[in-house]
Design a protein around this motif. Structure first.
Motif: not given
Length: 380
Positions: A272-286
């Motif tokens: 249940k707790a498995a996750a994915i961590v992703v890094r992208m340009e901050p201004d691309e996040i909505i």
């Protein structure tokens, strides 16, 4: 080339050279009468019917009826023993042993197997000794039956029901219905082992994150790499990186160096707790409404469990920020609150709010704010 056998047959045929015009005419017409060919194999017919002892001796009939009902009764008894074994036999670390095997496994398999076997044997005995045994032949017919054939089929079904004696033998009928009905109880009981339910813990006891509504993520818990358990520093991630992550609690040990969560509890917690961590340009996040502070310098975290049927997700397209489920191709846009852009999934991936601790490592600000996994967990 002509076969020699053809020459021989022509020479011995007294009607060689005669045309169909020389065949006798049909009465009242000029068309020739062609005789129908006989069946290549004569119909042998059905052998004489042999009466069984239960057909001629009422005492044998009653005895067979009691035997069949007894088999159904024993099947019901095995189901009850299955339930007793399920709740009575211990399956923990210090479990009961029978012949070097777990007593619970042996008992459950034996009782449920015997319950099914006894019903099958009872039905076979019913058919062999009590049901009608007259041979019936049926000619092939077109795919669409005529009204007469349909009426005959209904009559045959009614006759079969009458010959089976199910209406005339309440002992057999009721014992069969009771045995088959009790078979539903093991299915209901075994549903408990499919996983914890909201407000309920597993048979092994309570533990953090039990139930379907919550996980082991808590405020301030570090986000660590799966398998190795090393913490993740936000500054170490590059644009486009995807890391499979789990909560630090899965690697926690007590004062004696033993894992605090292990066995079934560990498997349930990680599923249940498995996750994915992703890094992208901050201004691309909505960011979604109320989620403006859930990422750290473009580092964002979502549940790894697909909201369709619960498959693990990790197929990442770094240029589009889409993550794809390999099972049924549900596609989520991680830059836009992991909303569904393709596939059968009904809702976005749950997002884990992120922060950093004093050492710069990623930590959770809380648990997931919605249940993870398939959409049917939500009823609202």
């Amino acid at each position: 080339m002509t076969d020699a056998r053809d020459h021989e047959s022509h020479e011995n045929d007294p009607h060689e050279g005669e045309s169909s015009q020389n065949l006798p005419d049909a009465p009242g017409g000029s068309s020739p009468v062609v005789p129908e060919s006989a069946e290549p194999i004569p119909d042998p017919g059905l052998p004489p019917h042999e009466w069984r002892p239960t057909d001629v001796d009422p005492r044998q009939e009653k005895r067979a009826e009691r035997q069949v009902a007894g088999l159904f009764g024993l099947s019901a008894l095995c189901v009850l023993l299955f339930l007793v074994a399920y709740f009575a036999l211990d399956i923990k670390d210090d479990h009961d042993i029978v012949g070097n095997y777990g007593a619970s496994t042996v008992a459950l398999g034996t009782t449920l197997g015997l319950a099914l076997l006894l019903i099958g044997v009872g039905i076979i005995q019913w058919a062999r000794k009590l049901m009608g045994d007259h041979e019936i032949s049926e000619l092939r017919h077109p795919a669409k039956s005529s009204d007469e054939d349909r009426a005959a089929t209904l009559a045959a079904l009614n006759a079969g029901a009458e010959e089976s004696g199910i209406t005339r033998r309440p002992l057999v009928r009721n014992s069969l219905l009771g045995a088959v009905g009790l078979l539903g109880l093991p299915a209901v009981v075994l549903l408990r082992d499919l996983g914890p339910t909201p407000g309920q813990v597993t048979r092994e006891g309570n533990y953090p994150g039990a139930g379907l509504e919550h996980t082991v993520w808590t405020k301030g818990m570090r986000v660590v790499r799966d398998v190795v358990g090393t913490p993740i520093r936000a500054a170490d991630l590059e644009i486009g990186d995807l890391v499979n992550a789990v909560p630090e609690a899965l690697f926690a040990v007590n004062e004696e160096g033993e894992p605090e969560i292990e066995g079934v509890e560990l498997q349930v917690a990680k599923s249940k707790a498995a996750a994915i961590v992703v890094r992208m340009e901050p201004d691309e996040i909505i960011p979604g409404e109320g989620r403006e502070n859930w990422s750290v310098d473009g580092v964002i975290c979502y549940s790894k469990i697909c909201t369709h049927v619960g498959c693990p997700i990790s197929l990442y397209e770094r240029t589009t920020h889409h993550v794809l489920c390999p099972c049924h191709q549900s596609t989520f846009d991680l830059a836009d609150s992991a909303r569904v852009v393709f596939g059968p999934a009904a809702r976005a991936l749950p997002q884990l709010p992120l922060g950093v601790d004093e050492e710069g490592y990623l930590v959770a600000l809380s648990d997931f704010t919605e249940p993870v996994g398939p959409s049917y967990w939500e009823r609202g």
